[in-house]
Design a protein around this motif. Structure first.
Motif, PDB file in Angstrom:
ATOM      1  N   ARG A   3       0.942  -1.125   0.110  1.00 29.65           N
ATOM      2  CA  ARG A   3       0.031   0.056  -0.245  1.00 29.65           C
ATOM      3  C   ARG A   3       1.012   1.248  -0.087  1.00 29.65           C
ATOM      4  O   ARG A   3       0.487   2.078  -0.425  1.00 29.65           O
ATOM      5  CB  ARG A   3      -0.792  -0.013   1.244  1.00 29.65           C
ATOM      6  CG  ARG A   3      -2.023  -0.961   0.877  1.00 29.65           C
ATOM      7  CD  ARG A   3      -3.218  -0.494   2.048  1.00 29.65           C
ATOM      8  NE  ARG A   3      -4.013  -1.470   2.513  1.00 29.65           N
ATOM      9  CZ  ARG A   3      -4.898  -1.481   3.267  1.00 29.65           C
ATOM     10  NH1 ARG A   3      -5.271  -0.049   3.864  1.00 29.65           N
ATOM     11  NH2 ARG A   3      -5.837  -2.263   3.485  1.00 29.65           N
ATOM     12  N   ARG A  26      -7.516   3.717   3.700  1.00 29.61           N
ATOM     13  CA  ARG A  26      -8.617   3.691   2.535  1.00 29.61           C
ATOM     14  C   ARG A  26      -9.822   4.385   3.002  1.00 29.61           C
ATOM     15  O   ARG A  26     -10.926   3.752   2.853  1.00 29.61           O
ATOM     16  CB  ARG A  26      -8.733   2.505   1.752  1.00 29.61           C
ATOM     17  CG  ARG A  26      -7.430   2.005   1.180  1.00 29.61           C
ATOM     18  CD  ARG A  26      -7.753   0.800   0.422  1.00 29.61           C
ATOM     19  NE  ARG A  26      -6.511   0.381  -0.194  1.00 29.61           N
ATOM     20  CZ  ARG A  26      -6.030  -0.784  -0.473  1.00 29.61           C
ATOM     21  NH1 ARG A  26      -6.775  -1.901  -0.093  1.00 29.61           N
ATOM     22  NH2 ARG A  26      -4.922  -0.944  -1.061  1.00 29.61           N
ATOM     23  N   LEU A  63      -9.947   9.851  -5.865  1.00 21.42           N
ATOM     24  CA  LEU A  63     -10.449   8.765  -4.873  1.00 21.42           C
ATOM     25  C   LEU A  63     -11.946   9.088  -4.419  1.00 21.42           C
ATOM     26  O   LEU A  63     -12.702   8.161  -3.912  1.00 21.42           O
ATOM     27  CB  LEU A  63      -9.727   9.006  -3.627  1.00 21.42           C
ATOM     28  CG  LEU A  63      -8.152   8.775  -3.865  1.00 21.42           C
ATOM     29  CD1 LEU A  63      -7.486   8.629  -2.528  1.00 21.42           C
ATOM     30  CD2 LEU A  63      -7.742   7.530  -4.822  1.00 21.42           C
TER      31      LEU A  63
END
Ligand SMILES: Nc1ncnc2c1ncn2[C@@H]1O[C@H](COP(=O)(O)OP(=O)(O)OP(=O)(O)O)[C@@H](O)[C@H]1O
Length: 347
Positions: free
Chosen positions: A120, A158, A190
């Motif tokens: 990540r 996230r 996003l």
């Protein structure tokens, strides 16, 4: 995305009680960037901290993405907070960890495996413009880079929502602009919802879709940014705007300005238009209707989110009886009028 319903937060008790938030209801749409402004002590920090329950409301409900956080048990609340990232004015990085170590921290606390954490981190470094700085120590970074690390760390889990607590207040104007661009890119790429608090109107103007104005713990305005900048509904909103959109008289004009009207003096006014087409027709309309001239001494046009705002300092040239009529007429129009003074007639 965020729904606050009748949120009140009282600190202290009895005569020492402070009502930091007073019956606040606010809806923040998913995917939007919403800014909360207000003078010092208005309740901004308390409001943003109530959204992730760092501060628990005394009464009222806080829902994020359809979940009522105020009703959750501590363990469920911890899980729900994974969907809410937060960044702060002073970055709050751990100096004993590298950039990579800081970004990894929330994932380690969530129990994400080491290999997943590593997978990540690189995309986050790239997204935040930190590629190549993974092994740097916070002490060697600039303020802007530290805030980028904090943003990467906030995005590591996230989240769907990012809370920004005066995130650019410790940064210079150029670095502020680059961090705001990054926040907007993150919002675009996003689809992240952003709620920020700030005392800088420039921040609101640059990236916010909507703005809420807090005063003494209450929301007194909540509007689209363009609407707020061109037609603030409250006195406090207008005062915020006037402080931001200054058009002070030039030094030479100041030297000529006299406070008292007289037969051989012309009034000088500062006009704030909420619609530039009005500004364009005003001068010719006044000239025709009152047989005066409007000499524009200074002007400033600003565009905010597709709406135009104009400021103009003008001398109204004509006999005193007619310039008085013009002033009366100006006060009936949809613009802010301020008489700066009077200047001696030259003829
Ligand atoms: N932990 C606390 N204990 C007691 N009073 C508090 C506490 N936190 C905030 N307050 C009070 O609540 C009110 C709102 O404070 P808050 O920090 O939310 O305002 P703010 O708009 O963020 O101000 P600033 O821009 O100065 O940070 C203030 O009167 C403050 O003194």
């Amino acid at each position: 995305m965020i729904q606050l319903d009748n949120v009140t937060r009282i600190f202290g008790q009895g005569t020492a009680a402070v009502r930091a938030l007073d019956d606040v209801s606010l809806h923040v749409p998913a995917g939007s960037i919403t800014g909360v402004i207000g003078t010092s002590g208005a309740g901004k920090s308390t409001l943003i901290r109530c959204v992730n329950l760092l501060e628990r409301p005394t009464s009222g409900c806080v829902s994020v993405d359809g979940t009522d956080l105020t009703s959750l048990a501590e363990r469920d609340l911890r899980r729900a907070r994974h969907d809410i990232g937060m960044i702060f004015q002073h970055f709050n990085l751990l100096n004993s960890r590298t950039v990579r170590g800081n970004i990894a921290l929330p994932l380690e606390l969530m129990g994400v495996t080491r290999s997943d954490i590593q997978a990540r981190i690189d995309p986050l470094l790239e997204l935040t413009g930190l590629s190549g700085r993974a092994d740097a120590w916070p002490a060697t970074l600039s303020g802007g880079q530290k805030q980028r690390v904090a943003i990467a760390r906030a995005l590591a889990s996230r989240p769907k929502l990012l809370l920004c607590d005066e995130a650019t207040s410790a940064l210079d104007p150029q670095t502020t602009a680059s961090i705001l661009t990054l926040l907007r890119d993150i919002n675009d790429q996003l689809g992240l919802t952003i709620l920020l608090i700030t005392h800088e109107m420039e921040v609101v103007r640059n990236i916010c879709d909507r703005v809420a104005l807090l005063s003494e713990g209450r929301i007194i305005e909540h509007a689209a940014t363009g609407e707020f900048f061109t037609r603030p509904a409250s006195t406090e909103g207008r005062s915020f705007l006037n402080d931001y959109l200054e058009l002070p008289p030039s030094r030479s004009l100041q030297q000529r300005l006299l406070s008292e009207p007289a037969e051989d003096r012309h009034p000088v006014v500062r006009l704030t238009f909420h619609d530039d087409s009005a500004a364009r027709v005003l001068a010719s309309n006044l000239a025709r209707r009152f047989d005066v001239d409007l000499a524009i001494l200074q002007s400033r046009i600003e565009e905010v989110r597709g709406r135009t705002l104009g400021l103009m300092i003008a001398e109204i040239i004509g006999p005193a009886s007619r310039t008085r009529q013009v002033l009366e007429h100006l006060h009936t129009l949809e613009l802010d009028v301020e008489i700066l003074g009077h200047v001696q007639r030259h003829d």
